[in-house]
Write a protein that holds these residues in place. Structure first.
Motif, PDB file in Angstrom:
ATOM      1  N   ALA A  30      37.991  27.465  30.009  1.00  0.00           N
ATOM      2  CA  ALA A  30      37.985  28.649  30.883  1.00  0.00           C
ATOM      3  C   ALA A  30      37.029  28.455  32.055  1.00  0.00           C
ATOM      4  CB  ALA A  30      37.596  29.889  30.084  1.00  0.00           C
ATOM      5  N   ASP A  31      35.950  27.728  31.835  1.00  0.00           N
ATOM      6  CA  ASP A  31      35.000  27.493  32.924  1.00  0.00           C
ATOM      7  C   ASP A  31      35.519  26.463  33.922  1.00  0.00           C
ATOM      8  OD1 ASP A  31      33.162  29.335  32.353  1.00  0.00           O
ATOM      9  OD2 ASP A  31      31.658  28.003  31.489  1.00  0.00           O
ATOM     10  N   ALA A  63      32.430  48.485  35.942  1.00  0.00           N
ATOM     11  CA  ALA A  63      31.873  47.708  34.824  1.00  0.00           C
ATOM     12  C   ALA A  63      31.686  46.238  35.208  1.00  0.00           C
ATOM     13  CB  ALA A  63      32.770  47.826  33.592  1.00  0.00           C
ATOM     14  N   ILE A 122      34.953  54.748  28.354  1.00  0.00           N
ATOM     15  CA  ILE A 122      33.923  55.243  29.285  1.00  0.00           C
ATOM     16  C   ILE A 122      34.030  56.766  29.399  1.00  0.00           C
ATOM     17  CG2 ILE A 122      33.229  55.334  31.720  1.00  0.00           C
ATOM     18  CD1 ILE A 122      33.976  52.346  31.913  1.00  0.00           C
ATOM     19  N   MET A 158      42.185  48.984  21.774  1.00  0.00           N
ATOM     20  CA  MET A 158      41.002  48.155  21.545  1.00  0.00           C
ATOM     21  C   MET A 158      39.960  48.926  20.761  1.00  0.00           C
ATOM     22  SD  MET A 158      40.223  45.992  24.998  1.00  0.00           S
ATOM     23  CE  MET A 158      38.717  45.291  24.333  1.00  0.00           C
ATOM     24  N   TYR A 166      36.042  49.693  20.030  1.00  0.00           N
ATOM     25  CA  TYR A 166      34.698  49.625  20.627  1.00  0.00           C
ATOM     26  C   TYR A 166      33.690  50.213  19.659  1.00  0.00           C
ATOM     27  CZ  TYR A 166      36.823  48.722  25.187  1.00  0.00           C
ATOM     28  OH  TYR A 166      37.527  48.171  26.222  1.00  0.00           O
ATOM     29  N   GLN A 200      32.214  29.968  39.333  1.00  0.00           N
ATOM     30  CA  GLN A 200      31.829  30.473  38.018  1.00  0.00           C
ATOM     31  C   GLN A 200      31.755  32.006  38.020  1.00  0.00           C
ATOM     32  OE1 GLN A 200      27.949  29.638  36.242  1.00  0.00           O
ATOM     33  NE2 GLN A 200      29.067  28.528  34.655  1.00  0.00           N
ATOM     34  N   GLN A 243      36.998  36.797  32.944  1.00  0.00           N
ATOM     35  CA  GLN A 243      36.769  36.852  31.491  1.00  0.00           C
ATOM     36  C   GLN A 243      36.295  38.238  31.088  1.00  0.00           C
ATOM     37  OE1 GLN A 243      33.928  33.748  30.811  1.00  0.00           O
ATOM     38  NE2 GLN A 243      35.491  32.169  30.544  1.00  0.00           N
ATOM     39  N   HIS A 294      36.168  47.506  39.737  1.00  0.00           N
ATOM     40  CA  HIS A 294      35.775  48.332  38.588  1.00  0.00           C
ATOM     41  C   HIS A 294      34.259  48.362  38.434  1.00  0.00           C
ATOM     42  CE1 HIS A 294      35.649  49.991  34.544  1.00  0.00           C
ATOM     43  NE2 HIS A 294      36.912  50.317  34.704  1.00  0.00           N
ATOM     44  N   ARG A 314      38.990  40.835  30.840  1.00  0.00           N
ATOM     45  CA  ARG A 314      39.756  40.658  29.624  1.00  0.00           C
ATOM     46  C   ARG A 314      38.963  41.068  28.383  1.00  0.00           C
ATOM     47  NH1 ARG A 314      43.681  36.379  28.346  1.00  0.00           N
ATOM     48  NH2 ARG A 314      43.535  36.050  26.119  1.00  0.00           N
ATOM     49  N   ASN A 315      37.731  40.579  28.289  1.00  0.00           N
ATOM     50  CA  ASN A 315      36.949  40.814  27.072  1.00  0.00           C
ATOM     51  C   ASN A 315      36.469  42.254  26.944  1.00  0.00           C
ATOM     52  OD1 ASN A 315      37.286  38.135  26.530  1.00  0.00           O
ATOM     53  ND2 ASN A 315      35.270  37.513  27.252  1.00  0.00           N
ATOM     54  N   ALA A 316      36.091  42.851  28.069  1.00  0.00           N
ATOM     55  CA  ALA A 316      35.554  44.215  28.002  1.00  0.00           C
ATOM     56  C   ALA A 316      36.674  45.251  27.942  1.00  0.00           C
ATOM     57  CB  ALA A 316      34.651  44.488  29.201  1.00  0.00           C
ATOM     58  N   GLY A 317      37.913  44.821  28.193  1.00  0.00           N
ATOM     59  CA  GLY A 317      39.034  45.753  28.115  1.00  0.00           C
ATOM     60  C   GLY A 317      39.204  46.603  29.373  1.00  0.00           C
ATOM     61  N   ILE A 318      38.844  46.034  30.531  1.00  0.00           N
ATOM     62  CA  ILE A 318      39.038  46.758  31.796  1.00  0.00           C
ATOM     63  C   ILE A 318      40.536  46.817  32.081  1.00  0.00           C
ATOM     64  CG2 ILE A 318      38.646  46.659  34.292  1.00  0.00           C
ATOM     65  CD1 ILE A 318      35.932  45.335  33.675  1.00  0.00           C
ATOM     66  N   PRO A 319      41.091  48.023  32.218  1.00  0.00           N
ATOM     67  CA  PRO A 319      42.552  48.128  32.324  1.00  0.00           C
ATOM     68  C   PRO A 319      43.061  47.800  33.726  1.00  0.00           C
ATOM     69  CG  PRO A 319      41.579  50.304  32.453  1.00  0.00           C
ATOM     70  CD  PRO A 319      40.439  49.341  32.241  1.00  0.00           C
ATOM     71  N   PRO A 357      32.774  45.986  23.051  1.00  0.00           N
ATOM     72  CA  PRO A 357      34.122  45.730  22.549  1.00  0.00           C
ATOM     73  C   PRO A 357      34.073  44.887  21.265  1.00  0.00           C
ATOM     74  CG  PRO A 357      33.675  44.415  24.523  1.00  0.00           C
ATOM     75  CD  PRO A 357      32.468  45.282  24.299  1.00  0.00           C
ATOM     76  N   SER A 359      41.754  51.388  26.423  1.00  0.00           N
ATOM     77  CA  SER A 359      41.088  50.503  27.376  1.00  0.00           C
ATOM     78  C   SER A 359      39.656  50.955  27.570  1.00  0.00           C
ATOM     79  CB  SER A 359      41.792  50.548  28.731  1.00  0.00           C
ATOM     80  OG  SER A 359      41.569  51.805  29.335  1.00  0.00           O
ATOM     81  N   LEU A 360      38.900  50.155  28.319  1.00  0.00           N
ATOM     82  CA  LEU A 360      37.523  50.492  28.637  1.00  0.00           C
ATOM     83  C   LEU A 360      37.434  51.828  29.364  1.00  0.00           C
ATOM     84  CD1 LEU A 360      34.522  49.611  28.670  1.00  0.00           C
ATOM     85  CD2 LEU A 360      34.963  48.525  30.866  1.00  0.00           C
ATOM     86  N   ASP A 361      38.394  52.110  30.240  1.00  0.00           N
ATOM     87  CA  ASP A 361      38.330  53.369  30.996  1.00  0.00           C
ATOM     88  C   ASP A 361      38.324  54.565  30.057  1.00  0.00           C
ATOM     89  OD1 ASP A 361      38.241  51.968  33.290  1.00  0.00           O
ATOM     90  OD2 ASP A 361      40.116  52.716  34.145  1.00  0.00           O
ATOM     91  N   VAL A 395      35.317  33.176  37.635  1.00  0.00           N
ATOM     92  CA  VAL A 395      35.813  32.945  36.271  1.00  0.00           C
ATOM     93  C   VAL A 395      35.218  33.978  35.310  1.00  0.00           C
ATOM     94  CG1 VAL A 395      35.643  31.388  34.294  1.00  0.00           C
ATOM     95  CG2 VAL A 395      36.320  30.495  36.515  1.00  0.00           C
ATOM     96  N   ARG A 396      33.905  34.193  35.438  1.00  0.00           N
ATOM     97  CA  ARG A 396      33.239  35.142  34.540  1.00  0.00           C
ATOM     98  C   ARG A 396      33.761  36.563  34.743  1.00  0.00           C
ATOM     99  NH1 ARG A 396      30.851  31.809  31.689  1.00  0.00           N
ATOM    100  NH2 ARG A 396      28.975  30.629  32.207  1.00  0.00           N
TER     101      ARG A 396
END
Lengths: 131, 446
Positions: free
Chosen positions: A129-130, B150, A87, A1, A3, B185, B192, B148, B195-200, A105, A82-84, B188-189
């Protein structure tokens, strides 16, 4: 990814100690591992130029001179797993101590997709998604 | 017809024991949290239909994981086919209408992006493999990803209860007194954001493990306390949260048997929870530790907690972490036959150790109180006065309440009553205010 690592000043951080500014080691380490795509220090907001189009007219001014004491002092683009990993890398940047680091990201998109299509598709996806 | 209830119980037990395993395995294979939860839930629904007729399988976890995997493969295939149809239609459109000329051939439609790395026919392994090639239990990945740093704390709590604990969104919403759509919500957030922040989806490396494990334990203890401190809300529903926290702590201890602080947290929860019934009297009023009817403490739960501590004591010397010290303190209370016989000297010693690890003013308060109860009332009071002067516990109602208790021991009843009035003015809940008024009446009656 991918960043964007944003290096920012932070009045609440530790006072800057020039001897501890080992950003060169940090860059060398990342470049030898092929993680840092590129990066730069940035001149302060007093050297910034603001560009706006308003009613078809071009407005160019210096600034913005916001009151904020937290401003962007540099950036790096990282390519990591990844984020890890991001970080861990950010935590070793000297400005994590003397300022603060923000990790954003990348959000890839097909730049040739018509704007209207993208807008509608992404709205529909967000709604789905919501739930 | 006793069979049906028996299989129903078997499914309920499997849900408790296997939900996390099934869901965690599916998340690793698909990377899609909602799909994993939906398919796990569907697998349990199938078990309810089929186990009464076919009998309970010898390995329920393997059965459920296999069924859930097949459901996931079906859904992903259907998604792939639909995406292909959409792409076909788009290409037709391009050919016929010429409106989308700008779209280059070969650019994948976003709907298929999720599936880029997914091959439904790929290697899913056989049976109930709950660990990948590296031998790591998927549930452990799930624990660390849900907790996590984050993610916002309330998101960590919600996700831990939903995805790891298998509670429904409605159950979590009720326990935290939040409207269900708000909780839905939040979950769900959180997904998301993962996935979006790339948390492994993985267990942290050795360097960051201690810190990250601390974060996991903090989430579990927060869930426990939300259930244990029955301030407002429905005591029974909140009690379910304490049960859930204990269950999840047991899971973490099973997954990481060498982590002393995880086992210590479990012991701490068990020892505190053993007093749950005695903390409230017949009228629903709060009862403080020294006034509790010790015959109402759960002896079996105390024994479980002590057994965890004994096992830890045998295993290591070394430094004792904060959960270990708090559990040792809880054990001192749990083993005292009466409040007066509590070994406060020993407790004060543990607080000294704890204060060296944790500089929080609340620890300092409890340390001063323990020394005061251990026969050093004046020294304890002096320490509390210093804390007050520092301002770190401004407006914290338990500081004047603690000062009052040590003043009572020193025979200074009037000063104690004044402190209780201060505490009363700051106490956040009605139950605490009523308890303080009762104490005030006792003190002034002397």
């Amino acid at each position: 990814m991918e960043y964007l690592l944003i290096v920012a000043t932070d009045p609440e951080a530790e006072p800057f100690v020039p001897e501890d500014d080992n950003v060169g080691d940090w860059v060398d380490d990342l470049e030898s591992r092929g993680i840092r795509v590129r990066g730069q220090r940035l001149r302060p907001p007093t050297d910034a130029t603001l560009v706006r189009m308003r009613g078809g007219e071009l407005l160019v001014t210096d600034g913005p001179f916001t009151e904020s004491k937290e401003w962007m002092a540099g950036y790096d683009i990282l390519e990591v797993e990844s984020l890890d990993e991001a970080i861990e890398i950010a935590s070793r940047h000297p400005m994590a101590r003397f300022g603060r680091i923000e990790l954003r990201p990348a959000w890839p998109m097909d730049v040739h997709e018509p704007g209207r299509d993208r807008h509608e598709r992404e709205r529909a996806e967000a709604a789905a998604a919501d739930g | 017809m006793t069979q049906a209830p028996a299989t129903h119980d078997a499914v309920a037990r499997a849900y408790r024991d296997e939900w996390a395993r099934v869901t965690a395995t599916l998340i690793r294979h698909t990377g899609d949290w909602t799909l994993a939860e939906d398919c796990a839930a569907e697998a349990f629904a199938r078990a309810l239909e089929r186990w009464p007729a076919e009998g309970v399988p010898r390995n329920p976890g393997a059965w459920l994981t296999t069924v859930a995997k097949h459901l996931a493969i079906d859904r992903l295939r259907r998604r792939t086919n639909e995406a292909a149809k959409v792409r076909e239609a788009a290409e037709m459109d391009e050919v016929e209408g010429g409106r989308n000329v700008g779209r280059r051939a070969g650019v994948p439609l976003p709907a298929t992006d999720d599936l880029v790395d997914f091959d439904p026919a790929g290697d899913w392994g056989e049976g109930a493999d709950d660990s990948s090639d590296d031998g790591v239990d998927d549930r452990l990945r799930l624990v660390f990803t849900c907790c996590h740093p984050a993610l916002a704390l309330d998101a960590r709590v919600a996700l831990t209860l939903r995805t790891l604990g298998g509670l429904t969104t409605e159950e979590i919403a009720r326990a935290f007194l939040v409207p269900e759509p708000t909780m839905a919500q939040r979950i769900v957030r959180a997904k998301q954001r993962i996935r979006n922040a790339g948390i492994p989806y993985r267990v942290p490396d050795a360097a960051s493990l201690p810190e990250r494990l601390g974060g996991v334990l903090a989430v579990l203890y927060l869930v426990f306390n939300a259930g244990y401190s029955a301030s407002g809300g429905d005591a029974e529903r909140r009690g379910a949260l304490a049960d859930e926290a204990i269950r999840l702590a047991r899971l973490v201890v099973r997954l990481m048997p060498d982590e002393g602080e995880a086992a210590s947290l479990l012991a701490l929860m068990l020892l505190q929870d053993s007093r749950r019934r005695a903390r409230v009297d017949a009228d629903g009023e709060l009862v403080l530790l020294d006034a509790q009817d010790r015959s109402r403490w759960d002896a079996a739960e105390i024994e479980s907690g002590l057994a965890v501590l004994r096992a830890l004591g045998r295993r290591t010397g070394g430094i004792r972490g904060p959960y270990r010290l708090q559990a040792e303190i809880a054990a001192c209370h749990a083993t005292a036959p009466t409040a007066d016989e509590t070994d406060f000297d020993r407790i004060a010693g543990f607080y000294d150790e704890l204060a060296a690890l944790d500089s929080s003013p609340v620890v300092a308060l409890n340390r001063a109180l323990a020394h005061g109860f251990a026969g050093r009332a004046q020294a304890g009071l002096d320490e509390l006065d210093r804390l007050e002067a520092s301002g770190a516990l401004d407006r914290y109602h338990l500081l004047p309440a603690a000062q009052a208790e040590l003043l009572v021991r020193l025979g200074r009843t009037d000063a104690a009553a004044a402190r209780l009035h201060e505490s009363l003015a700051l106490a956040p809940t009605e139950a605490e205010q009523r308890q303080l008024r009762r104490r005030l009446a006792e003190v002034t009656a002397r």
